[in-house]
Write a protein that holds these residues in place. Sequence first.
Motif, PDB file in Angstrom:
ATOM      1  N   ALA A 347       0.837  -1.216   0.000  1.00  0.00           N
ATOM      2  CA  ALA A 347       0.000   0.000   0.000  1.00  0.00           C
ATOM      3  C   ALA A 347       0.867   1.260   0.000  1.00  0.00           C
ATOM      4  CB  ALA A 347      -0.932  -0.009   1.201  1.00  0.00           C
ATOM      5  N   GLN A 348       2.027   1.207   0.658  1.00  0.00           N
ATOM      6  CA  GLN A 348       2.923   2.369   0.661  1.00  0.00           C
ATOM      7  C   GLN A 348       3.499   2.621  -0.729  1.00  0.00           C
ATOM      8  OE1 GLN A 348       5.736   2.662   4.071  1.00  0.00           O
ATOM      9  NE2 GLN A 348       4.666   0.874   4.893  1.00  0.00           N
ATOM     10  N   TYR A 349       3.769   1.556  -1.467  1.00  0.00           N
ATOM     11  CA  TYR A 349       4.244   1.708  -2.839  1.00  0.00           C
ATOM     12  C   TYR A 349       3.159   2.320  -3.720  1.00  0.00           C
ATOM     13  CZ  TYR A 349       8.639  -0.831  -2.274  1.00  0.00           C
ATOM     14  OH  TYR A 349       9.913  -1.209  -1.911  1.00  0.00           O
ATOM     15  N   ASP A 351       0.832   4.287  -2.854  1.00  0.00           N
ATOM     16  CA  ASP A 351       0.690   5.701  -2.513  1.00  0.00           C
ATOM     17  C   ASP A 351       1.702   6.568  -3.268  1.00  0.00           C
ATOM     18  OD1 ASP A 351      -1.393   5.203  -0.824  1.00  0.00           O
ATOM     19  OD2 ASP A 351      -0.188   5.245   1.024  1.00  0.00           O
ATOM     20  N   SER A 354      -0.214   7.008  -6.567  1.00  0.00           N
ATOM     21  CA  SER A 354      -1.560   7.566  -6.401  1.00  0.00           C
ATOM     22  C   SER A 354      -1.510   9.014  -5.949  1.00  0.00           C
ATOM     23  CB  SER A 354      -2.344   6.734  -5.396  1.00  0.00           C
ATOM     24  OG  SER A 354      -2.423   5.400  -5.811  1.00  0.00           O
TER      25      SER A 354
END
Length: 354
Positions: A347-349, A351, A354
């Motif tokens: 999810a951090q990647y 972001d 995004s």
Amino acid sequence: MMQRIVVLVINCLQGGGAERAVLTLGRGFYDLGFEVHIIRFKSIVEYELSDKLNYHHVDYEPYRLIPNHKFRYKVFAKKIDHYINKNIGQPFMILSNLDRVDRVMRFSKLPNIFHIIHNNLSKKIATLNDDKLKSLSDLRDVYSKHPCICVSHGVEQDLNKSLGLTNTKTIYNPIDSHQIKLLGQQQNPGELGDYILHVGSFKKQKAHDVLIKAYAKTDMSLPLVLLGKGKLLQQIKDLVSSLGLDDKVKFIGFHNNPYPYIKNAKVMVLSSKFEGFGLVIAEALVLDTPVISTDCPSGPNELLPENNLVPVGDVDALAQKIKAAMTSPTDYIVPFDTKFLPVNIAAQYIDLVS
């Protein structure tokens, strides 16, 4: 149009920490609903591959015939771009892993490429025999084209200091705790009895010599088990024999599934001169295995408290810590942090784009 596709590029899938991290991160993206493709330049595979991911081999070997390195990388990058466009589609992001792949992917024309930096760059620079200034300039050229994601704060600080880059961010390696627990139950290395364990390739970075010398200064009440392979294996076997430890130190080779050995160890020890993240430490925490480690750059002190750490290369300090850990192993158990779960890391990647 950009699709929900993530491509991870790596030289091969041999039994290293970076390779394992790539496969785990791929599963994190898959669990978040992405189509995941892993491209490798060599055919080598030493891990069990999940059928949830897609695997590609784009052979780098024929391009070695091009004598000029930089031109070779440019030509092969064009090949990779064409392959991705034709066979995969336009990815949401592309993650480049390790030196050779980074040198190729800096020439890619595709969008949203990130370099994942798995280790301290200064350690690599220190081993270079040619013109250091030229080498630094070359590395700066490689890593300034696309953003760099570092697997620990120590790696990021080292990268910034070595190359003066600002396009960096730390995102830790992912740890699939559910899968590790399942794999930890697959077999029971009961024939070993109680033991302390080291997991890692036989190379200078892992400092097996320091570990063996430290272990020799303990009462050796538990045998020392060494899991791994590498070019310094025979050298370490010779050291063990010279210290009269043949009946105390056990070499068990490389295992595709090391987790039962980690789970059943009384203590796991790392003696490294440096690490990028210390993946095996985090994996041991999942299995509630006590861990002690050198306080090397970088990673261990981001995973373990001060009580579990000793100075790099200090044989006597490591011996004392091994003694203490063999006597009271529960003093060195550290809880696993769920921030390392693959979906949280993936999810951090996401972001970043995004």
